[in-house]
Design a protein around this motif. Structure first.
Motif, PDB file in Angstrom:
ATOM      1  N   ALA A 281       0.824  -1.221   0.000  1.00  0.00           N
ATOM      2  CA  ALA A 281       0.000   0.000   0.000  1.00  0.00           C
ATOM      3  C   ALA A 281       0.851   1.260   0.000  1.00  0.00           C
ATOM      4  O   ALA A 281       0.334   2.358  -0.219  1.00  0.00           O
ATOM      5  CB  ALA A 281      -0.929   0.003   1.211  1.00  0.00           C
ATOM      6  N   SER A 282       2.151   1.129   0.240  1.00  0.00           N
ATOM      7  CA  SER A 282       3.017   2.292   0.452  1.00  0.00           C
ATOM      8  C   SER A 282       3.149   3.194  -0.769  1.00  0.00           C
ATOM      9  O   SER A 282       3.470   4.370  -0.636  1.00  0.00           O
ATOM     10  CB  SER A 282       4.403   1.834   0.901  1.00  0.00           C
ATOM     11  OG  SER A 282       5.021   1.041  -0.098  1.00  0.00           O
ATOM     12  N   THR A 283       2.913   2.672  -1.973  1.00  0.00           N
ATOM     13  CA  THR A 283       3.125   3.478  -3.188  1.00  0.00           C
ATOM     14  C   THR A 283       1.905   4.295  -3.594  1.00  0.00           C
ATOM     15  O   THR A 283       1.958   5.038  -4.572  1.00  0.00           O
ATOM     16  CB  THR A 283       3.514   2.583  -4.382  1.00  0.00           C
ATOM     17  OG1 THR A 283       2.432   1.688  -4.672  1.00  0.00           O
ATOM     18  CG2 THR A 283       4.770   1.789  -4.076  1.00  0.00           C
ATOM     19  N   TYR A 284       0.814   4.186  -2.847  1.00  0.00           N
ATOM     20  CA  TYR A 284      -0.417   4.877  -3.222  1.00  0.00           C
ATOM     21  C   TYR A 284      -0.563   6.198  -2.463  1.00  0.00           C
ATOM     22  O   TYR A 284      -0.477   6.236  -1.240  1.00  0.00           O
ATOM     23  CB  TYR A 284      -1.641   4.002  -2.917  1.00  0.00           C
ATOM     24  CG  TYR A 284      -1.733   2.777  -3.789  1.00  0.00           C
ATOM     25  CD1 TYR A 284      -2.532   2.768  -4.930  1.00  0.00           C
ATOM     26  CD2 TYR A 284      -1.009   1.629  -3.483  1.00  0.00           C
ATOM     27  CE1 TYR A 284      -2.609   1.642  -5.746  1.00  0.00           C
ATOM     28  CE2 TYR A 284      -1.075   0.490  -4.289  1.00  0.00           C
ATOM     29  CZ  TYR A 284      -1.889   0.512  -5.411  1.00  0.00           C
ATOM     30  OH  TYR A 284      -1.953  -0.608  -6.213  1.00  0.00           O
TER      31      TYR A 284
ATOM     32  N   GLY B  79      -7.331  -5.884  -8.989  1.00  0.00           N
ATOM     33  CA  GLY B  79      -6.012  -6.517  -9.039  1.00  0.00           C
ATOM     34  C   GLY B  79      -5.100  -6.148  -7.882  1.00  0.00           C
ATOM     35  O   GLY B  79      -5.387  -6.435  -6.718  1.00  0.00           O
ATOM     36  N   LEU B  80      -3.999  -5.473  -8.213  1.00  0.00           N
ATOM     37  CA  LEU B  80      -2.991  -5.142  -7.215  1.00  0.00           C
ATOM     38  C   LEU B  80      -3.494  -4.159  -6.167  1.00  0.00           C
ATOM     39  O   LEU B  80      -2.975  -4.127  -5.046  1.00  0.00           O
ATOM     40  CB  LEU B  80      -1.744  -4.566  -7.902  1.00  0.00           C
ATOM     41  CG  LEU B  80      -0.954  -5.554  -8.772  1.00  0.00           C
ATOM     42  CD1 LEU B  80       0.204  -4.850  -9.464  1.00  0.00           C
ATOM     43  CD2 LEU B  80      -0.438  -6.721  -7.930  1.00  0.00           C
ATOM     44  N   SER B  81      -4.512  -3.355  -6.513  1.00  0.00           N
ATOM     45  CA  SER B  81      -5.043  -2.432  -5.522  1.00  0.00           C
ATOM     46  C   SER B  81      -5.760  -3.193  -4.404  1.00  0.00           C
ATOM     47  O   SER B  81      -5.784  -2.748  -3.249  1.00  0.00           O
ATOM     48  CB  SER B  81      -5.981  -1.412  -6.165  1.00  0.00           C
ATOM     49  OG  SER B  81      -7.146  -2.029  -6.662  1.00  0.00           O
TER      50      SER B  81
ATOM     51  N   ALA C  65      -3.061  -2.560   3.808  1.00  0.00           N
ATOM     52  CA  ALA C  65      -3.485  -1.408   4.603  1.00  0.00           C
ATOM     53  C   ALA C  65      -4.399  -1.836   5.747  1.00  0.00           C
ATOM     54  O   ALA C  65      -4.327  -1.285   6.859  1.00  0.00           O
ATOM     55  CB  ALA C  65      -4.204  -0.398   3.711  1.00  0.00           C
ATOM     56  N   SER C  66      -5.244  -2.826   5.508  1.00  0.00           N
ATOM     57  CA  SER C  66      -6.122  -3.337   6.562  1.00  0.00           C
ATOM     58  C   SER C  66      -5.311  -3.960   7.691  1.00  0.00           C
ATOM     59  O   SER C  66      -5.659  -3.833   8.876  1.00  0.00           O
ATOM     60  CB  SER C  66      -7.098  -4.364   5.987  1.00  0.00           C
ATOM     61  OG  SER C  66      -7.991  -3.761   5.065  1.00  0.00           O
TER      62      SER C  66
END
Length: 238
Positions: free
Chosen positions: A27-30, A76-78, A85-86
């Motif tokens: 999740a770090s790249t969002y 997909g990757l999201s 993140a959860s």
């Protein structure tokens, strides 16, 4: 061994390790990540050295004008990132029970919690000279920041090491400045001209932007200061 035992008995905080950062995983790249939708009422922008991607778990394309230096990831990757993140959201460190109102206070590194949290005015995060210092704020229900409120970093504190765990929804007021990874179980909404140094992640619902600037930057590792070794000039022999 006796000295150690005494330190633990009379100075328990001295024996506690510094708080470790939450693991954001993929999740770090969002800059913005949501399960159901990402919308922007007016123009919003996402940048940052850690990543400025936009993710929507249910594959609905973001709506509104959102500029980003990253990519848009649908399903997909999201979904994998939402799972990461959860996990970060469920990492309950407990920590110090703080007041509902954080505005007008200064917090040092550590974990803080309250059933709900709010910021009116200025919240100062003091890193105590340590660039790796970590701040974790946990609200079992809501996080609400007032219009024109702000979070200020001082003495080495970095936005990449600030985390907000929100049990339901987060509302960030117009022209306010938020610092850190905001991870909400439900939704996140921002007002007009809101600035975020970090991330907005809604694990089960939507992120609604009122026209925001989001900068998801990596931690900066300070350059160590090298003290030169003094040169000793030998005393001449007479």
């Amino acid at each position: 061994s006796l000295a150690v035992a005494l330190a633990i008995t009379f100075f328990p905080n001295a024996a506690q390790a510094a708080e470790a950062p939450l693991s954001m995983g993929t999740a770090s790249t969002y800059g913005v990540l949501a399960n159901s939708a990402v919308t922007s009422a007016t123009s919003s922008g996402i940048t940052g050295t850690a990543g400025s991607d936009i993710g929507v778990g249910n594959a609905t394309a973001p709506t509104g004008v959102i500029s980003t230096s990253g990519v848009t990831v649908l399903a997909g990757l999201s979904i994998t990132a939402l799972t990461a993140a959860s996990s970060a959201l469920s990492d309950n460190r407990g920590g110090t029970v703080t007041g509902v109102e954080l505005g007008g206070t200064t917090k040092t590194p550590g974990a803080y919690s309250n059933p709900s949290l709010g910021i009116t005015g200025i919240l100062t995060l003091d890193g105590l000279g340590d660039s790796s210092s970590v701040f974790i704020f946990r609200a079992d229900s809501t996080l609400i920041t007032a219009a024109s409120s702000s979070v200020i970093l001082t003495n080495g504190a970095q936005a990449c090491n600030v985390f907000w765990q929100v049990g339901s929804s987060a509302t960030l007021g117009a022209t306010s400045t938020m610092v850190g990874h905001v991870i909400a179980y439900a939704s996140i909404s921002t007002g007009v001209a809101t600035t975020i140094q970090g991330q907005l992640i809604a694990t089960t619902a939507a992120v609604t932007l009122g026209g925001s600037t989001i900068q998801n930057s990596s931690c900066i590792t300070p350059t160590p200061v090298v003290t030169p070794t003094p040169v000793v000039t030998p005393t001449p022999v007479v």
